[in-house]
Scaffold this active site. Structure first.
Site, PDB file in Angstrom:
ATOM      1  N   TRP A  68       0.879  -1.166  -0.060  1.00  0.00           N
ATOM      2  CA  TRP A  68       0.125   0.108   0.109  1.00  0.00           C
ATOM      3  C   TRP A  68       0.950   1.146   0.004  1.00  0.00           C
ATOM      4  O   TRP A  68       0.663   2.270  -0.758  1.00  0.00           O
ATOM      5  CB  TRP A  68      -1.033   0.130   1.216  1.00  0.00           C
ATOM      6  CG  TRP A  68      -1.995  -0.928   1.075  1.00  0.00           C
ATOM      7  CD1 TRP A  68      -2.431  -1.770   0.435  1.00  0.00           C
ATOM      8  CD2 TRP A  68      -3.478  -0.666   1.657  1.00  0.00           C
ATOM      9  NE1 TRP A  68      -3.553  -2.587   0.414  1.00  0.00           N
ATOM     10  CE2 TRP A  68      -4.130  -1.747   1.318  1.00  0.00           C
ATOM     11  CE3 TRP A  68      -3.793   0.378   2.641  1.00  0.00           C
ATOM     12  CZ2 TRP A  68      -5.600  -1.910   1.885  1.00  0.00           C
ATOM     13  CZ3 TRP A  68      -5.265   0.350   3.115  1.00  0.00           C
ATOM     14  CH2 TRP A  68      -6.060  -0.837   2.885  1.00  0.00           C
ATOM     15  N   ASP A 101       4.064  -0.503  17.759  1.00  0.00           N
ATOM     16  CA  ASP A 101       2.751  -1.135  17.959  1.00  0.00           C
ATOM     17  C   ASP A 101       1.764   0.254  17.832  1.00  0.00           C
ATOM     18  O   ASP A 101       1.768   1.146  18.639  1.00  0.00           O
ATOM     19  CB  ASP A 101       2.650  -1.633  19.381  1.00  0.00           C
ATOM     20  CG  ASP A 101       1.286  -2.241  19.808  1.00  0.00           C
ATOM     21  OD1 ASP A 101       0.285  -2.153  18.867  1.00  0.00           O
ATOM     22  OD2 ASP A 101       1.252  -3.044  20.572  1.00  0.00           O
ATOM     23  N   ASP A 126      -4.532  -1.150   7.282  1.00  0.00           N
ATOM     24  CA  ASP A 126      -4.622  -2.394   6.731  1.00  0.00           C
ATOM     25  C   ASP A 126      -4.431  -3.456   8.041  1.00  0.00           C
ATOM     26  O   ASP A 126      -4.129  -4.410   7.677  1.00  0.00           O
ATOM     27  CB  ASP A 126      -4.085  -2.865   5.519  1.00  0.00           C
ATOM     28  CG  ASP A 126      -4.507  -4.009   4.761  1.00  0.00           C
ATOM     29  OD1 ASP A 126      -5.714  -4.361   4.967  1.00  0.00           O
ATOM     30  OD2 ASP A 126      -3.691  -4.713   3.868  1.00  0.00           O
ATOM     31  N   LYS A 166      -9.403  -1.506   7.255  1.00  0.00           N
ATOM     32  CA  LYS A 166      -9.878  -2.565   7.108  1.00  0.00           C
ATOM     33  C   LYS A 166     -10.749  -3.161   8.446  1.00  0.00           C
ATOM     34  O   LYS A 166     -10.443  -2.806   9.504  1.00  0.00           O
ATOM     35  CB  LYS A 166      -8.622  -3.697   7.252  1.00  0.00           C
ATOM     36  CG  LYS A 166      -8.888  -5.113   7.005  1.00  0.00           C
ATOM     37  CD  LYS A 166      -8.017  -6.078   7.384  1.00  0.00           C
ATOM     38  CE  LYS A 166      -6.677  -6.374   6.700  1.00  0.00           C
ATOM     39  NZ  LYS A 166      -6.831  -7.143   5.364  1.00  0.00           N
TER      40      LYS A 166
HETATM   41  C1  LIG Z   1      -2.599  -7.418   5.692  1.00  0.00           C
HETATM   42  S1  LIG Z   1      -0.880  -6.868   6.502  1.00  0.00           S
HETATM   43  C2  LIG Z   1      -0.763  -5.498   5.665  1.00  0.00           C
HETATM   44  C3  LIG Z   1      -0.450  -5.466   4.263  1.00  0.00           C
HETATM   45  C4  LIG Z   1      -0.041  -4.373   3.721  1.00  0.00           C
HETATM   46  N1  LIG Z   1      -1.136  -3.242   3.358  1.00  0.00           N
HETATM   47  C5  LIG Z   1       0.651  -4.267   2.305  1.00  0.00           C
HETATM   48  O1  LIG Z   1       0.021  -3.759   1.515  1.00  0.00           O
HETATM   49  O2  LIG Z   1       1.699  -4.843   2.179  1.00  0.00           O
HETATM   50  C6  LIG Z   1      -1.425  -6.541   8.028  1.00  0.00           C
HETATM   51  C7  LIG Z   1      -0.230  -5.969   9.047  1.00  0.00           C
HETATM   52  O3  LIG Z   1      -0.696  -5.351  10.311  1.00  0.00           O
HETATM   53  C8  LIG Z   1       0.218  -5.525  11.216  1.00  0.00           C
HETATM   54  N2  LIG Z   1      -0.206  -5.249  12.572  1.00  0.00           N
HETATM   55  C9  LIG Z   1      -1.006  -5.968  13.188  1.00  0.00           C
HETATM   56  N3  LIG Z   1      -1.242  -5.515  14.297  1.00  0.00           N
HETATM   57  C10 LIG Z   1      -0.338  -4.130  14.450  1.00  0.00           C
HETATM   58  C11 LIG Z   1      -0.360  -3.121  15.577  1.00  0.00           C
HETATM   59  N4  LIG Z   1      -0.891  -3.196  16.661  1.00  0.00           N
HETATM   60  N5  LIG Z   1       0.261  -2.234  15.069  1.00  0.00           N
HETATM   61  C12 LIG Z   1       1.124  -2.072  13.946  1.00  0.00           C
HETATM   62  N6  LIG Z   1       0.951  -3.147  12.953  1.00  0.00           N
HETATM   63  C13 LIG Z   1      -0.026  -4.263  13.141  1.00  0.00           C
HETATM   64  C14 LIG Z   1       0.825  -6.763  10.982  1.00  0.00           C
HETATM   65  O4  LIG Z   1       2.222  -6.864  11.320  1.00  0.00           O
HETATM   66  C15 LIG Z   1       0.969  -6.817   9.370  1.00  0.00           C
HETATM   67  O5  LIG Z   1       1.956  -6.632   8.825  1.00  0.00           O
END
Ligand SMILES: C[S@@+](CC[C@H](N)C(=O)[O-])C[C@H]1O[C@@H](n2cnc3c(N)ncnc32)[C@H](O)[C@@H]1O
Length: 208
Positions: A68, A101, A126, A166
């Site tokens: 993205w 985070d 996302d 999302k």
């Molecule tokens: C579906 S992937 C995103 C894909 C991204 N949109 C792309 O185009 O490459 C979801 C991401 O959310 C991240 N994530 C989950 N919980 C999170 C948090 N509390 N803070 C930051 N990132 C988080 C995960 O590490 C993961 O890399």
């Protein structure tokens, strides 16, 4: 259909790898040098709603591996692009990357400080947490984060700014709808064609 045969992998890892091997969008993303097939969801939604432009301030939450941000930072190459993820994200041209985070309030303050008293034009999220295997619990946890992203956007998004988040249908989605209705002037749920049919994800597009 190609099948992944490696012996020392769990059944779910084999299924995931088999699906990746046979997914035309995985191949298409690779061909176009995008890090993930997720990019096609953003492209599809933006082609219809046309919010990505140049000279904007954009933050991408849950950005890794980075497709993205690759796409939006190319369009917004004169603007400011910020990407956050728990995981490391390889460098992306015109994009500042932070590892951390989103649910940590100090991290949220840190993101807001990056725009030095101004506001974001677009908040993308996302974010997807690791699955627990319990779909109802997973959608509840993800929808709680979606609401947290909306709270964050209320602090740092410009009037008429856009969010694309999302969310998941099922547990917790009614609360997401209620929050969006109350706090944003427009809201719309979108299931892009490129989103897998068996996934409960739905993207929420709102204007402040
Ligand atoms: C579906 S992937 C995103 C894909 C991204 N949109 C792309 O185009 O490459 C979801 C991401 O959310 C991240 N994530 C989950 N919980 C999170 C948090 N509390 N803070 C930051 N990132 C988080 C995960 O590490 C993961 O890399």
């Amino acid at each position: 259909m190609k099948k992944f045969q490696k012996k020392n992998l769990s059944h779910s890892s084999k299924l995931w790898l088999t699906r990746q091997l046979n997914d035309p969008l995985v191949a298409e993303a690779k061909k176009k040098n995008y890090r993930s097939r997720a990019v096609f969801k953003l492209i599809e939604i933006n082609d219809k709603h046309k919010f990505l432009k140049n000279n904007l301030k954009i933050v991408d939450l849950g950005a890794a591996p980075g497709s993205w941000s690759q796409y939006s930072s190319k369009i917004n190459n004169m603007g400011f692009n910020l990407a956050l993820d728990l995981l490391s994200t390889e460098p992306i041209a015109n994009c500042e990357i932070i590892k951390g985070d989103f649910t940590d309030s100090l991290m949220q303050e840190n993101l807001i400080k990056k725009i030095k008293g101004e506001k974001f034009d677009i908040v993308l999220s996302d974010i997807a947490e690791n699955s627990t295997g319990n779909r109802s619990l997973d959608s509840m946890r993800s929808n709680i984060i979606s609401i947290e992203v909306m709270h964050f956007a209320l602090k740092c998004l410009k009037k008429n700014g856009t969010i694309l988040i999302k969310t998941f249908s099922g547990n917790g989605n009614q609360e997401v709808v209620a929050f969006a209705k109350k706090n944003f002037s427009k809201h719309l749920f979108i299931k892009p064609k490129s989103s897998r049919k068996d996934s409960k994800e739905l993207y929420l597009h709102c204007i402040l």
